[in-house]
Design a protein around this motif. Structure first.
Motif, PDB file in Angstrom:
ATOM      1  N   ASP A  94       0.814  -1.212   0.000  1.00 55.74           N
ATOM      2  CA  ASP A  94       0.000   0.000   0.000  1.00 55.74           C
ATOM      3  C   ASP A  94       0.851   1.269   0.000  1.00 55.74           C
ATOM      4  OD1 ASP A  94       0.679   0.801   2.659  1.00 55.74           O
ATOM      5  OD2 ASP A  94      -0.974  -0.369   3.507  1.00 55.74           O
ATOM      6  N   ASN A 154       1.496   3.478   2.138  1.00 47.30           N
ATOM      7  CA  ASN A 154       2.302   3.834   3.302  1.00 47.30           C
ATOM      8  C   ASN A 154       3.666   3.142   3.318  1.00 47.30           C
ATOM      9  OD1 ASN A 154       0.480   5.596   4.474  1.00 47.30           O
ATOM     10  ND2 ASN A 154      -0.572   3.980   5.632  1.00 47.30           N
ATOM     11  N   SER A 155       3.874   2.193   2.427  1.00 50.26           N
ATOM     12  CA  SER A 155       5.111   1.421   2.425  1.00 50.26           C
ATOM     13  C   SER A 155       6.305   2.275   2.015  1.00 50.26           C
ATOM     14  CB  SER A 155       4.994   0.226   1.472  1.00 50.26           C
ATOM     15  OG  SER A 155       6.227  -0.442   1.346  1.00 50.26           O
ATOM     16  N   ASP A 156       7.434   2.087   2.710  1.00 52.57           N
ATOM     17  CA  ASP A 156       8.675   2.736   2.269  1.00 52.57           C
ATOM     18  C   ASP A 156       9.466   1.834   1.336  1.00 52.57           C
ATOM     19  OD1 ASP A 156       9.753   0.797   3.938  1.00 52.57           O
ATOM     20  OD2 ASP A 156      10.771   2.208   5.272  1.00 52.57           O
ATOM     21  N   ASN A 171       7.613   9.689  -0.471  1.00 57.18           N
ATOM     22  CA  ASN A 171       6.326   9.014  -0.342  1.00 57.18           C
ATOM     23  C   ASN A 171       5.271  10.070   0.006  1.00 57.18           C
ATOM     24  OD1 ASN A 171       4.061   7.722   1.065  1.00 57.18           O
ATOM     25  ND2 ASN A 171       5.249   5.843   0.946  1.00 57.18           N
ATOM     26  N   CYS A 227       2.286   9.740   0.986  1.00 59.25           N
ATOM     27  CA  CYS A 227       1.415   9.404   2.107  1.00 59.25           C
ATOM     28  C   CYS A 227       2.099   9.629   3.451  1.00 59.25           C
ATOM     29  CB  CYS A 227       0.955   7.945   2.001  1.00 59.25           C
ATOM     30  SG  CYS A 227      -0.024   7.580   0.523  1.00 59.25           S
ATOM     31  N   THR A 228       3.387   9.285   3.532  1.00 61.52           N
ATOM     32  CA  THR A 228       4.114   9.391   4.806  1.00 61.52           C
ATOM     33  C   THR A 228       5.048  10.590   4.867  1.00 61.52           C
ATOM     34  OG1 THR A 228       5.981   8.045   4.041  1.00 61.52           O
ATOM     35  CG2 THR A 228       4.080   6.870   4.971  1.00 61.52           C
ATOM     36  N   GLN A 278       1.394   5.240  -5.709  1.00 63.50           N
ATOM     37  CA  GLN A 278       2.041   6.542  -5.594  1.00 63.50           C
ATOM     38  C   GLN A 278       1.926   7.248  -6.943  1.00 63.50           C
ATOM     39  OE1 GLN A 278       3.584   8.194  -2.986  1.00 63.50           O
ATOM     40  NE2 GLN A 278       2.945   6.550  -1.598  1.00 63.50           N
ATOM     41  N   ASP A 295      -1.782  11.735  -1.745  1.00 61.66           N
ATOM     42  CA  ASP A 295      -2.604  12.172  -0.616  1.00 61.66           C
ATOM     43  C   ASP A 295      -3.697  13.147  -1.031  1.00 61.66           C
ATOM     44  OD1 ASP A 295      -0.815  14.180  -1.178  1.00 61.66           O
ATOM     45  OD2 ASP A 295      -0.295  14.600   0.896  1.00 61.66           O
ATOM     46  N   CYS A 322      -4.129   7.282  -0.473  1.00 62.19           N
ATOM     47  CA  CYS A 322      -3.370   6.871   0.702  1.00 62.19           C
ATOM     48  C   CYS A 322      -4.277   6.039   1.630  1.00 62.19           C
ATOM     49  CB  CYS A 322      -2.866   8.081   1.472  1.00 62.19           C
ATOM     50  SG  CYS A 322      -1.565   9.010   0.597  1.00 62.19           S
ATOM     51  N   VAL A 354      -5.846   6.297   7.977  1.00 59.89           N
ATOM     52  CA  VAL A 354      -5.134   6.186   9.241  1.00 59.89           C
ATOM     53  C   VAL A 354      -6.093   5.599  10.275  1.00 59.89           C
ATOM     54  CG1 VAL A 354      -3.955   7.450  11.081  1.00 59.89           C
ATOM     55  CG2 VAL A 354      -3.687   8.164   8.679  1.00 59.89           C
TER      56      VAL A 354
END
Length: 292
Positions: A100, A102-104, A128, A130-131, A202, A275, A288, A291
């Motif tokens: 997803d 949020n993955s780095d 990223n 999202c993060t 992304q 995002d 994203c 949360v």
């Protein structure tokens, strides 16, 4: 100058026309010929055609950061740096991304589209969306198949499980959709699985390029850019430049001059940071993760 059969993102047509237009502002002639990808740029190394001087340069390459600058010099850009990158992943049976937003990407394999921007060594420069953190700890891999189409090979590698993600232009899937008037050298059925078997997690990723699409990539120290840049600067101010941009549908990517009408063009989906997306994975553009 050489132009591959498909330049970085279908810009060979506009590049050809601009090259043909330069004599109108400068006392130079540019001969354009179609060449193989490997004559211009290969797997993180300059192509033989440019390296040996058989070609003075190759057209319509993005001026990326990374390896290209160790071997090559670039002319001034003819299109703006508004070409975002993205990351594709597989979707599971429920339409959810296997990796997803949020993955780095740590511990994962990412397949590169060999010879194309964004180049493999620029993924670590992207943020990223999202993060707001950098991607790290991933392993870049080459496609496991070779059909003669680098984007096709990378996507097949992803779908076959040879990679967990694919580093690619954010609009590449749109460019590879088939329809009337399209003569593809890629697998139309595979790319049509967008939104069911694979999707972007992304989009809107920048930071991989120093400048936009250039007229010429050439051997470092060749001096070609010194010859072309004054001509490019003059040509970008002309009515002819606007006419070429309009002809090829690149008005929003070209550098506006007095001949361009005011533009209120909407931001396209793949240009938006992840995002800011309001789409779903079924549309091919995953937002994203929520949360929790």
């Amino acid at each position: 100058m050489g132009t591959p059969p498909e330049s970085d993102f279908g810009t060979e047509g506009i590049g050809n026309d601009i090259a043909k237009g330069l004599p109108s502002v400068c006392d130079i002639d540019v001969e354009v010929t179609e060449v193989r990808w490997s004559d211009c740029w290969g797997d993180a190394v300059i192509g033989d055609g440019v390296a040996t001087g058989e070609l003075h340069g190759c057209m319509t390459y993005t001026h990326t950061f990374g390896a290209r600058n160790r071997f090559c010099e670039f002319s001034a850009p003819i299109l703006m740096d508004n070409k975002p990158a993205g990351i594709l992943v597989r979707l599971d049976a429920n339409g959810k991304p296997e990796v997803d937003g949020n993955s780095d990407l740590s511990g994962l394999k990412v397949v590169d589209v060999v010879g194309w921007a964004p180049t493999a060594d620029t993924l670590a420069l992207a943020e990223n969306k999202c993060t707001k953190q950098r991607f790290t700890g991933f392993t870049m891999v080459k496609p496991t198949v070779d059909t003669g189409n680098a984007n096709n090979d990378a996507l097949k590698t992803l779908l076959d499980g040879g990679a967990d993600a694919m580093w690619v232009y954010a609009d590449q899937v749109k460019s590879y959709q088939c329809g009337p008037g399209v003569s593809p050298n890629w697998d139309c059925d595979m790319w049509a699985l967008f939104g069911t078997k694979f999707a972007y997690v992304q989009t809107g990723l920048f930071g991989h390029a120093k400048a936009g699409t250039t007229l010429a990539l050439s051997k470092k120290g060749s001096g070609l850019a010194e010859i072309l840049n004054p001509c490019i600067e003059k040509f970008l101010k002309t009515q002819a430049y606007y006419d070429i941009c309009k002809k090829h549908g690149f008005e929003d990517s070209c550098f506006p001059n007095e001949f361009f009408p005011s533009s209120n063009a909407a931001t396209l989906t793949w240009e938006l940071p992840t995002d800011q997306l309001t789409t779903t994975c079924a549309d091919g553009y995953c937002p994203c993760p929520a949360v929790v």
